[in-house]
Design an enzyme around this catalytic site. Structure first.
Site, PDB file in Angstrom:
ATOM      1  N   VAL A  54       0.825  -1.215   0.000  1.00  5.04           N
ATOM      2  CA  VAL A  54       0.000   0.000   0.000  1.00  5.04           C
ATOM      3  C   VAL A  54       0.855   1.259   0.000  1.00  5.04           C
ATOM      4  O   VAL A  54       0.470   2.296  -0.544  1.00  5.04           O
ATOM      5  CB  VAL A  54      -0.938  -0.017   1.235  1.00  5.04           C
ATOM      6  CG1 VAL A  54      -1.679   1.297   1.401  1.00  5.04           C
ATOM      7  CG2 VAL A  54      -1.934  -1.170   1.141  1.00  5.04           C
ATOM      8  N   ARG A  60     -21.065  -6.372  19.449  1.00  3.30           N
ATOM      9  CA  ARG A  60     -22.286  -6.247  20.249  1.00  3.30           C
ATOM     10  C   ARG A  60     -21.995  -6.624  21.701  1.00  3.30           C
ATOM     11  O   ARG A  60     -22.424  -5.975  22.621  1.00  3.30           O
ATOM     12  CB  ARG A  60     -23.326  -7.199  19.656  1.00  3.30           C
ATOM     13  CG  ARG A  60     -24.740  -6.836  19.882  1.00  3.30           C
ATOM     14  CD  ARG A  60     -25.659  -7.658  19.032  1.00  3.30           C
ATOM     15  NE  ARG A  60     -25.028  -8.826  18.419  1.00  3.30           N
ATOM     16  CZ  ARG A  60     -25.491  -9.476  17.363  1.00  3.30           C
ATOM     17  NH1 ARG A  60     -26.601  -9.070  16.787  1.00  3.30           N
ATOM     18  NH2 ARG A  60     -24.872 -10.528  16.882  1.00  3.30           N
ATOM     19  N   GLU A  91     -16.342  -6.055  -2.789  1.00  3.90           N
ATOM     20  CA  GLU A  91     -16.069  -7.308  -3.513  1.00  3.90           C
ATOM     21  C   GLU A  91     -16.589  -8.538  -2.766  1.00  3.90           C
ATOM     22  O   GLU A  91     -17.095  -9.488  -3.370  1.00  3.90           O
ATOM     23  CB  GLU A  91     -14.548  -7.440  -3.722  1.00  3.90           C
ATOM     24  CG  GLU A  91     -14.099  -8.650  -4.505  1.00  3.90           C
ATOM     25  CD  GLU A  91     -14.565  -8.627  -5.964  1.00  3.90           C
ATOM     26  OE1 GLU A  91     -14.130  -7.752  -6.707  1.00  3.90           O
ATOM     27  OE2 GLU A  91     -15.367  -9.512  -6.329  1.00  3.90           O
ATOM     28  N   GLY A 120     -18.104 -14.339  -2.171  1.00  4.02           N
ATOM     29  CA  GLY A 120     -16.959 -14.432  -1.250  1.00  4.02           C
ATOM     30  C   GLY A 120     -15.616 -14.128  -1.856  1.00  4.02           C
ATOM     31  O   GLY A 120     -15.346 -12.996  -2.259  1.00  4.02           O
ATOM     32  N   GLY A 134     -22.599 -26.581   9.875  1.00  3.52           N
ATOM     33  CA  GLY A 134     -22.355 -25.137   9.943  1.00  3.52           C
ATOM     34  C   GLY A 134     -22.495 -24.440   8.600  1.00  3.52           C
ATOM     35  O   GLY A 134     -22.204 -23.249   8.484  1.00  3.52           O
ATOM     36  N   GLU A 145     -27.589 -21.820   8.417  1.00  3.24           N
ATOM     37  CA  GLU A 145     -27.826 -21.210   9.728  1.00  3.24           C
ATOM     38  C   GLU A 145     -29.023 -21.866  10.406  1.00  3.24           C
ATOM     39  O   GLU A 145     -29.813 -22.557   9.760  1.00  3.24           O
ATOM     40  CB  GLU A 145     -28.095 -19.728   9.526  1.00  3.24           C
ATOM     41  CG  GLU A 145     -26.983 -19.095   8.732  1.00  3.24           C
ATOM     42  CD  GLU A 145     -26.728 -17.662   9.085  1.00  3.24           C
ATOM     43  OE1 GLU A 145     -27.323 -17.162  10.047  1.00  3.24           O
ATOM     44  OE2 GLU A 145     -25.923 -17.048   8.377  1.00  3.24           O
ATOM     45  N   ASP A 183     -30.736 -14.320  -0.115  1.00  2.00           N
ATOM     46  CA  ASP A 183     -29.303 -14.003  -0.178  1.00  2.00           C
ATOM     47  C   ASP A 183     -28.847 -13.947  -1.654  1.00  2.00           C
ATOM     48  O   ASP A 183     -28.170 -13.008  -2.068  1.00  2.00           O
ATOM     49  CB  ASP A 183     -28.523 -15.084   0.597  1.00  2.00           C
ATOM     50  CG  ASP A 183     -27.023 -14.943   0.464  1.00  2.00           C
ATOM     51  OD1 ASP A 183     -26.454 -14.077   1.149  1.00  2.00           O
ATOM     52  OD2 ASP A 183     -26.418 -15.681  -0.349  1.00  2.00           O
ATOM     53  N   LYS A 235     -27.490 -10.674  -4.087  1.00  2.00           N
ATOM     54  CA  LYS A 235     -26.264 -10.745  -4.892  1.00  2.00           C
ATOM     55  C   LYS A 235     -26.580 -10.520  -6.374  1.00  2.00           C
ATOM     56  O   LYS A 235     -25.817  -9.857  -7.089  1.00  2.00           O
ATOM     57  CB  LYS A 235     -25.597 -12.111  -4.686  1.00  2.00           C
ATOM     58  CG  LYS A 235     -25.056 -12.293  -3.252  1.00  2.00           C
ATOM     59  CD  LYS A 235     -24.701 -13.736  -2.971  1.00  2.00           C
ATOM     60  CE  LYS A 235     -24.098 -13.896  -1.583  1.00  2.00           C
ATOM     61  NZ  LYS A 235     -23.976 -15.302  -1.160  1.00  2.00           N
ATOM     62  N   GLY A 267     -17.428 -18.323   3.945  1.00  3.42           N
ATOM     63  CA  GLY A 267     -16.441 -18.781   4.925  1.00  3.42           C
ATOM     64  C   GLY A 267     -15.580 -17.608   5.364  1.00  3.42           C
ATOM     65  O   GLY A 267     -15.378 -16.653   4.621  1.00  3.42           O
TER      66      GLY A 267
HETATM   67  P1  NAP Z   1     -21.419 -12.733  12.129  1.00  2.00           P
HETATM   68  O1  NAP Z   1     -20.548 -13.914  12.317  1.00  2.00           O
HETATM   69  O2  NAP Z   1     -22.821 -12.799  12.592  1.00  2.00           O
HETATM   70  O3  NAP Z   1     -20.681 -11.491  12.831  1.00  2.00           O
HETATM   71  C1  NAP Z   1     -21.284 -10.247  12.993  1.00  2.00           C
HETATM   72  C2  NAP Z   1     -20.395  -9.399  13.882  1.00  2.00           C
HETATM   73  O4  NAP Z   1     -20.987  -8.106  13.970  1.00  2.00           O
HETATM   74  C3  NAP Z   1     -20.278  -9.922  15.306  1.00  2.00           C
HETATM   75  O5  NAP Z   1     -18.974  -9.720  15.797  1.00  2.00           O
HETATM   76  C4  NAP Z   1     -21.289  -9.074  16.080  1.00  2.00           C
HETATM   77  O6  NAP Z   1     -20.927  -8.857  17.436  1.00  2.00           O
HETATM   78  C5  NAP Z   1     -21.215  -7.765  15.336  1.00  2.00           C
HETATM   79  N1  NAP Z   1     -22.461  -7.023  15.430  1.00  2.00           N
HETATM   80  C6  NAP Z   1     -23.676  -7.389  14.978  1.00  2.00           C
HETATM   81  N2  NAP Z   1     -24.604  -6.450  15.254  1.00  2.00           N
HETATM   82  C7  NAP Z   1     -23.932  -5.482  15.908  1.00  2.00           C
HETATM   83  C8  NAP Z   1     -24.314  -4.255  16.482  1.00  2.00           C
HETATM   84  N3  NAP Z   1     -25.594  -3.841  16.457  1.00  2.00           N
HETATM   85  N4  NAP Z   1     -23.367  -3.485  17.069  1.00  2.00           N
HETATM   86  C9  NAP Z   1     -22.091  -3.901  17.116  1.00  2.00           C
HETATM   87  N5  NAP Z   1     -21.659  -5.055  16.587  1.00  2.00           N
HETATM   88  C10 NAP Z   1     -22.567  -5.828  16.004  1.00  2.00           C
HETATM   89  O7  NAP Z   1     -21.461 -12.305  10.585  1.00  2.00           O
HETATM   90  P2  NAP Z   1     -20.472 -12.730   9.414  1.00  2.00           P
HETATM   91  O8  NAP Z   1     -20.837 -14.096   8.936  1.00  2.00           O
HETATM   92  O9  NAP Z   1     -19.060 -12.465   9.815  1.00  2.00           O
HETATM   93  O10 NAP Z   1     -20.940 -11.733   8.242  1.00  2.00           O
HETATM   94  C11 NAP Z   1     -20.533 -10.390   8.227  1.00  2.00           C
HETATM   95  C12 NAP Z   1     -20.930  -9.771   6.881  1.00  2.00           C
HETATM   96  O11 NAP Z   1     -20.265 -10.466   5.842  1.00  2.00           O
HETATM   97  C13 NAP Z   1     -22.421  -9.864   6.553  1.00  2.00           C
HETATM   98  O12 NAP Z   1     -22.815  -8.714   5.844  1.00  2.00           O
HETATM   99  C14 NAP Z   1     -22.505 -11.099   5.647  1.00  2.00           C
HETATM  100  O13 NAP Z   1     -23.599 -11.065   4.771  1.00  2.00           O
HETATM  101  C15 NAP Z   1     -21.196 -10.947   4.897  1.00  2.00           C
HETATM  102  N6  NAP Z   1     -20.679 -12.198   4.345  1.00  2.00           N
HETATM  103  C16 NAP Z   1     -20.492 -13.272   5.138  1.00  2.00           C
HETATM  104  C17 NAP Z   1     -19.987 -14.455   4.614  1.00  2.00           C
HETATM  105  C18 NAP Z   1     -19.764 -15.655   5.461  1.00  2.00           C
HETATM  106  O14 NAP Z   1     -19.332 -16.675   4.927  1.00  2.00           O
HETATM  107  N7  NAP Z   1     -20.006 -15.602   6.770  1.00  2.00           N
HETATM  108  C19 NAP Z   1     -19.675 -14.500   3.241  1.00  2.00           C
HETATM  109  C20 NAP Z   1     -19.866 -13.359   2.437  1.00  2.00           C
HETATM  110  C21 NAP Z   1     -20.361 -12.215   3.005  1.00  2.00           C
HETATM  111  P3  NAP Z   1     -20.835 -10.074  18.497  1.00  2.00           P
HETATM  112  O15 NAP Z   1     -19.640 -10.877  18.077  1.00  2.00           O
HETATM  113  O16 NAP Z   1     -20.660  -9.398  19.791  1.00  2.00           O
HETATM  114  O17 NAP Z   1     -22.122 -10.835  18.357  1.00  2.00           O
HETATM  115  N1  HSE Z   2     -24.933 -17.698   3.262  1.00  2.00           N
HETATM  116  C1  HSE Z   2     -24.179 -17.444   2.073  1.00  2.00           C
HETATM  117  C2  HSE Z   2     -24.008 -18.731   1.283  1.00  2.00           C
HETATM  118  C3  HSE Z   2     -22.808 -16.881   2.363  1.00  2.00           C
HETATM  119  O1  HSE Z   2     -24.472 -19.788   1.716  1.00  2.00           O
HETATM  120  O2  HSE Z   2     -23.421 -18.661   0.216  1.00  2.00           O
HETATM  121  C4  HSE Z   2     -22.837 -15.413   2.608  1.00  2.00           C
HETATM  122  O3  HSE Z   2     -23.112 -14.736   1.423  1.00  2.00           O
END
Ligand code: NAP
Ligand code: HSE
Length: 435
Positions: A40, A52, A134, A139, A192, A195, A206, A210, A309
């Site tokens: 960078v 949270r 992105e 992902g 896992g 959900e 979802d 996209k 993931g």
């Molecule tokens: P996650 O595991 O549910 O984590 C959410 C995080 O945000 C947690 O640390 C939570 O705090 C925090 N949070 C939620 N609400 C909050 C609030 N009101 N104030 C402060 N902190 C808050 O979600 P994730 O799976 O990492 O997904 C995150 C984003 O990435 C989402 O937009 C999802 O669509 C996107 N995404 C995820 C994946 C995937 O594979 N997981 C893939 C592509 C995109 P706590 O830890 O205290 O609960």
């Molecule tokens: N829940 C999504 C999936 C991942 O199963 O592909 C986050 O976009």
């Protein structure tokens, strides 16, 4: 941005969320800090991580960085905010606040962008800041930047993709093991992949978010999730999958975005569809994603990889972080929203597709002719017709040529009313056939 002893400027980074993706972003930021600085031309300083629940164990994230006061963190002279909380609020409020402060944004939040992208991109423009996303679609797969930059000199006609890993995992298992939907859903939850509340994945929401993001980029037109026709996989039966398999097809949940023939509109849809086994998307198994783009000059281009993931998604987030940070260092912005084409989002009835229809029929002379006439009446051409069984268990499997979804659904409605048809056993759209 401030300068430090090592002469490299410092970029102050705030992370909102330390869940599945955020925790991996924090880990990789730490593990690769020297490489990031070299790539960078500035050092990253992770100033705080908003969550949270401050009491949760956050292995690898120093306790003094954890805060539940996201607003205070955002107001602390931040260069780049990485939003990985997900959901609409408070993510929307916090992103708009950060933009007002002049911070650039990296987010993976497809739900937010597919609904409120216009407001967020306008705020970015007004505050001369970047919003990169992105990781919001497919992902780890580099897809949005290729659409926004590499293919921007071409005319995209169609996008066909598997953009939800959970549903692809379920459909793959149903196909390969012959299992029922509910049985495989439970397995996906235990592993896992799905959900506890699987609605957003299995009902297609979802994938629809996209699809809206992909269509907006590909067609330079604002498409929101409300413009996307959406049908999930919860009604797909083991019998549907077997019928498809017997005909040389696999069932996939597809996101399709295509330009209308007159090039004035775009149809964006998510639904289960039969794909021929010879099509590259048919071999995309388990939780993998793949997106097929058709453009005038490039022809067909396919993107494949891990669509979800923690670490794979973090890879895309960090790629964006490097890109917006380079922009910060050189005092410029990346490309903003491009919606000049203003194509009309069209309803599903305008989509051109094929149907495969499985009918339980009376096994009598003239039945096939009556059914064929019904298709002809609606100007729908039949490609294949096959009878299975006889007597009280006679089935006709009809696969059509390309027709509008309106003509196909009218044909179906009339078939249902025929006395020769005792039951419509299954109906599925067919995509990816050559004719
Ligand atoms: P996650 O595991 O549910 O984590 C959410 C995080 O945000 C947690 O640390 C939570 O705090 C925090 N949070 C939620 N609400 C909050 C609030 N009101 N104030 C402060 N902190 C808050 O979600 P994730 O799976 O990492 O997904 C995150 C984003 O990435 C989402 O937009 C999802 O669509 C996107 N995404 C995820 C994946 C995937 O594979 N997981 C893939 C592509 C995109 P706590 O830890 O205290 O609960
Ligand atoms: N829940 C999504 C999936 C991942 O199963 O592909 C986050 O976009």
């Amino acid at each position: 941005m401030s300068a430090n002893k090592a002469e490299l400027p410092v970029l102050r980074i705030a992370l909102l969320g330390a869940g599945v993706v955020g925790s991996e972003v924090a880990r990789l930021l730490k593990d690769n800090e020297e490489d990031f600085a070299a790539r960078v031309g500035a050092k990253f300083e992770l100033v705080g991580v908003a969550v949270r629940d401050a009491k949760k164990d956050r292995a690898g994230i120093p306790a003094n960085l954890i805060t539940t006061d996201a607003e205070k963190l955002l107001d602390d002279n931040i260069d780049v905010v990485i939003e990985l909380m997900g959901g609409i609020e408070p993510a929307k409020y916090l992103i708009l606040r950060a933009l007002k402060n002049g911070s650039s944004i990296v987010t993976a939040n497809k739900a937010l962008l597919a609904k409120y992208g216009a407001e967020i991109f306008a705020a970015a423009e007004a505050n001369d800041a970047d919003v990169y996303y992105e990781a919001a679609v497919a992902g780890a797969i580099p897809l949005l930047r290729p659409l926004r930059e590499s293919l921007v000199g071409d005319k995209v006609r169609r996008i066909l993709g598997i953009v939800n890993g959970t549903t692809n995992f379920i459909l793959t298992k149903m196909d390969e093991e012959g299992s029922d939907y509910t049985e495989v859903l439970k397995e996906a939850q235990a592993l896992g992949y799905a959900e506890t509340d699987p609605t957003a994945d299995v009902e297609g929401h979802d994938a629809a978010a996209k699809a809206a993001i992909l269509a907006s980029l590909a067609f330079h037109t604002r498409v929101t999730i409300d413009d996307v026709y959406c049908e999930g996989i919860s009604k797909v039966t083991a019998a549907d999958i077997k019928a498809a398999k017997d005909m040389g097809f696999v069932v996939k949940l597809l996101a399709v975005a295509e330009l209308s023939d007159d090039e004035k509109g775009v149809v964006v849809r998510v639904h289960p569809a039969m794909v021929p086994k010879s099509h590259p998307l048919a071999s995309v198994r388990l939780s993998f994603n793949a997106v097929f783009v058709e453009a005038d000059a490039a022809g067909q281009v396919m993107f494949y990889g891990r669509g979800a993931g923690g670490a794979p998604t973090a890879s895309a987030v960090l790629g964006d972080l490097v890109a917006v940070s380079r922009n910060k260092v050189s005092g410029r912005r990346g490309p903003g929203e491009s919606v000049y084409a203003e194509l009309a989002p069209l309803p599903i009835s305008a989509a051109k597709t094929r149907y495969s229809i499985n009918l339980k029929v009376a096994d009598q002379p003239g039945v096939l002719a009556t059914i064929a006439n019904t298709f002809a009446k609606h100007d729908v051409s039949i490609q294949v017709v096959r009878q299975d069984g006889h007597g009280d268990a006679a089935f006709l499997l009809v696969r059509t040529h390309l027709a509008t979804d309106k003509a196909l659904s009218q044909t179906l409605a009339e078939l249902k009313s025929l006395s020769a048809v005792s039951e419509v056993v299954g109906v599925m759209r067919v995509e990816g056939s050559a004719n």
